[in-house]
Design a protein around this motif. Structure first.
Motif, short mmCIF file in Angstrom:
data_model
loop_
_atom_site.label_atom_id
_atom_site.label_comp_id
_atom_site.label_asym_id
_atom_site.label_seq_id
_atom_site.Cartn_x
_atom_site.Cartn_y
_atom_site.Cartn_z
N PRO A 17 20.30 24.43 47.87
CA PRO A 17 19.25 23.55 48.39
C PRO A 17 17.87 23.97 47.89
CG PRO A 17 20.73 24.26 50.15
CD PRO A 17 21.05 25.09 48.95
N ASP A 18 17.07 22.98 47.51
CA ASP A 18 15.71 23.27 47.07
C ASP A 18 14.69 22.33 47.71
OD1 ASP A 18 16.06 20.83 45.81
OD2 ASP A 18 15.98 21.62 43.77
N TYR A 19 15.13 21.60 48.76
CA TYR A 19 14.27 20.59 49.36
C TYR A 19 14.52 20.54 50.86
CZ TYR A 19 11.32 16.49 48.23
OH TYR A 19 10.27 15.61 48.06
N VAL A 20 13.45 20.36 51.63
CA VAL A 20 13.53 20.28 53.09
C VAL A 20 13.17 18.87 53.52
CG1 VAL A 20 12.66 21.17 55.29
CG2 VAL A 20 12.86 22.70 53.31
N VAL A 21 13.94 18.31 54.45
CA VAL A 21 13.65 16.97 54.97
C VAL A 21 13.52 17.05 56.49
CG1 VAL A 21 14.43 14.59 55.18
CG2 VAL A 21 14.89 15.86 53.07
N PHE A 22 12.33 16.72 56.98
CA PHE A 22 12.10 16.57 58.42
C PHE A 22 12.34 15.11 58.79
CE2 PHE A 22 8.89 20.11 59.74
CZ PHE A 22 9.73 21.07 59.20
N SER A 23 13.14 14.87 59.81
CA SER A 23 13.30 13.53 60.36
C SER A 23 12.70 13.54 61.76
CB SER A 23 14.78 13.13 60.42
OG SER A 23 15.33 13.06 59.12
N MET A 24 11.75 12.66 62.00
CA MET A 24 11.02 12.66 63.27
C MET A 24 11.07 11.29 63.93
SD MET A 24 7.65 14.77 62.03
CE MET A 24 7.65 14.02 60.40
N LYS A 96 9.78 10.41 58.04
CA LYS A 96 10.38 11.45 57.21
C LYS A 96 9.27 12.22 56.50
CE LYS A 96 12.17 10.51 53.16
NZ LYS A 96 13.05 10.00 52.08
N LEU A 97 9.43 13.54 56.48
CA LEU A 97 8.54 14.41 55.72
C LEU A 97 9.41 15.31 54.85
CD1 LEU A 97 5.73 15.72 55.16
CD2 LEU A 97 6.22 17.28 57.06
N ALA A 98 9.21 15.26 53.54
CA ALA A 98 10.04 16.04 52.62
C ALA A 98 9.15 16.89 51.72
CB ALA A 98 10.91 15.12 51.78
N PHE A 99 9.61 18.12 51.44
CA PHE A 99 8.84 19.02 50.58
C PHE A 99 9.77 20.10 50.02
CE2 PHE A 99 8.47 20.19 55.02
CZ PHE A 99 8.78 21.55 55.05
N GLY A 100 9.30 20.79 48.98
CA GLY A 100 10.09 21.85 48.36
C GLY A 100 10.40 22.96 49.35
N PHE A 101 11.60 23.54 49.21
CA PHE A 101 12.04 24.56 50.15
C PHE A 101 11.11 25.77 50.15
CE2 PHE A 101 14.54 28.40 51.13
CZ PHE A 101 14.89 28.10 52.43
N ASP A 102 10.55 26.04 51.32
CA ASP A 102 9.64 27.17 51.52
C ASP A 102 9.66 27.47 53.01
OD1 ASP A 102 7.28 28.64 52.21
OD2 ASP A 102 6.38 28.08 50.30
N MET A 103 10.24 28.61 53.40
CA MET A 103 10.38 28.92 54.82
C MET A 103 9.04 29.04 55.52
SD MET A 103 13.33 28.75 56.06
CE MET A 103 12.78 29.40 57.65
N PHE A 126 18.51 20.39 54.86
CA PHE A 126 18.28 21.00 53.55
C PHE A 126 19.09 20.24 52.50
CE2 PHE A 126 17.93 24.29 56.80
CZ PHE A 126 16.63 24.74 56.58
N THR A 127 18.43 19.86 51.40
CA THR A 127 19.10 19.07 50.37
C THR A 127 18.55 19.47 49.00
OG1 THR A 127 19.63 16.80 49.68
CG2 THR A 127 17.43 17.17 50.60
N VAL A 128 18.77 18.63 48.00
CA VAL A 128 18.19 18.85 46.67
C VAL A 128 17.26 17.69 46.35
CG1 VAL A 128 20.04 20.27 45.72
CG2 VAL A 128 20.22 17.78 45.60
N LYS A 129 16.18 17.99 45.65
CA LYS A 129 15.21 16.94 45.34
C LYS A 129 15.79 15.92 44.36
CE LYS A 129 10.43 16.18 43.87
NZ LYS A 129 9.16 16.82 43.44
N ASP A 130 16.52 16.41 43.36
CA ASP A 130 17.13 15.53 42.36
C ASP A 130 18.65 15.72 42.41
OD1 ASP A 130 17.91 14.00 40.24
OD2 ASP A 130 16.72 15.04 38.73
#
Length: 216
Positions: A17-24, A96-103, A126-130
């Protein structure tokens, strides 16, 4: 009529995984329609301003669904009959808020969102951007798997595998998400600016495709 062999290939692939997706989900309710809409507008404005304040670009939050519905309660009157009693207008805003994986950024965003909204409904995935690379790897795996099976079956049956005649694949959308769950109770969310580093589990995808070869 040409003789054929039909084989189902199973494709598998993995990715980090290199991407984080928040669902609100933001909800507002009031008996007055205009006030319900004003409350909803205030919530999204607070959210956008808060996220901009911690480094997110304006417009980072995207709407995935917006709905307004009337809410009624079923109330029994003195004669024992149930009546619909209007309770108000419910405004539901899914975002939805999505951004590169960064804790560090993930924890800061959780803390900021909890601090600006009352009773936020939020989930983290946690997913992949592409998804192109993992999809292509899975399809190549399915093709190789089917061909290997067909070769073994033909050899064991004493026949020769000929040309590929057809491929059948359902181009449905795959669930390209890590199974790692990142849960935090509502009371602890404002404290999430400090959090431990985690390494989400790899994303595993699998699908099938059907191949038909001529046999001689």
């Amino acid at each position: 009529m040409a003789r054929t062999i039909t084989v189902k290939g199973i494709g598998k692939a993995s990715a980090k995984p290199d991407y984080v997706v928040f669902s609100m989900t933001l909800e507002s309710k009031h008996k007055d329609y205009d006030k319900a809409m004003d409350m909803a507008a205030d919530h999204i404005q607070q959210l956008n301003e808060t996220l901009c304040g911690i480094g997110f670009e304006k417009g980072s939050v995207k709407t995935t669904n917006f709905s307004v519905r009337t809410d009624y309660d079923r109330v029994k009157d003195r004669n024992g009959n149930y009546q619909n009693v209007f309770c108000g207008y419910e405004v539901t805003h899914n975002l939805k808020l999505a951004f590169g994986f960064d804790m560090g950024r993930l924890s800061l965003a959780l803390s900021a969102i909890a601090g600006c909204l009352s009773h936020p409904q939020l989930s983290v995935a946690f997913t992949v951007k592409d998804a192109t690379a993992i999809n292509e790897a899975m399809l190549r795996s399915a093709a190789a798997n089917a061909k290997k099976k067909a070769e073994i079956l033909c050899e064991a049956s004493g026949v020769t595998m000929g040309d590929l005649i057809a491929i059948d694949y359902n181009w449905g959308e795959l669930d390209i998400y890590s199974h790692t769950r990142y849960d935090c109770c509502e009371d602890a969310m404002p404290l999430m600016a400090k959090s431990i580093d985690i390494d989400p589990d790899d994303i595993d995808v699998s699908d099938t495709a059907t191949f038909i070869w001529e046999i001689k």
